[in-house]
Motif scaffolding. Structure first.
Motif: not given
Length: 123
Positions: A11-37
């Motif tokens: 993308v060009q400078s000033g533009g936008s993107l949307r990232l997605s993160c889908s979680v599957s498997g044995l997922i507990p009721d209480d969890y958190s997701i972090g984005w790292f780069r």
């Protein structure tokens, strides 16, 4: 638990993107997701996180006011809306999973990782 990250691109400078993160498997009721780069030659750093139970979010200064995390609990998916992108945002972006809510030590204790998605911002 498995994570699938997607949505990166060029993308060009000033533009936008949307990232997605889908979680599957044995997922507990209480969890958190972090984005790292990780930029070439640099260490991986956390930039934002969300607690799935109450939607509480946290952002590091470099992205605060430009990036927004949201969640869809029904789909076990989180999104990272990135606006006002800058060349210094160029990196491989990873989502991480940790059990429980996040109220401090926002980027510690992540147990599972997605495969990474490349974001490149041209000037």
């Amino acid at each position: 638990v498995q994570l699938q990250a997607s949505g990166g691109g060029l993308v060009q400078s000033g533009g936008s993107l949307r990232l997605s993160c889908s979680v599957s498997g044995l997922i507990p009721d209480d969890y958190s997701i972090g984005w790292f780069r990780q930029a070439p030659g640099k260490e991986r750093k956390g930039i934002s996180c969300i607690t799935m139970t109450d939607g509480r979010t946290y952002y590091e200064d470099p992205v605060k006011g430009r990036f927004t995390m949201t969640r869809d609990n029904a789909k076990n998916t989180v999104y990272l809306e990135m606006n006002g992108l800058k060349p210094e945002d160029t990196a491989t972006y990873y989502c991480g999973f940790r059990s429980g809510s996040v109220y401090f030590w926002f980027f510690e204790g992540y147990e599972h990782w997605g495969q990474g998605t490349q974001v490149t911002v041209s000037s």
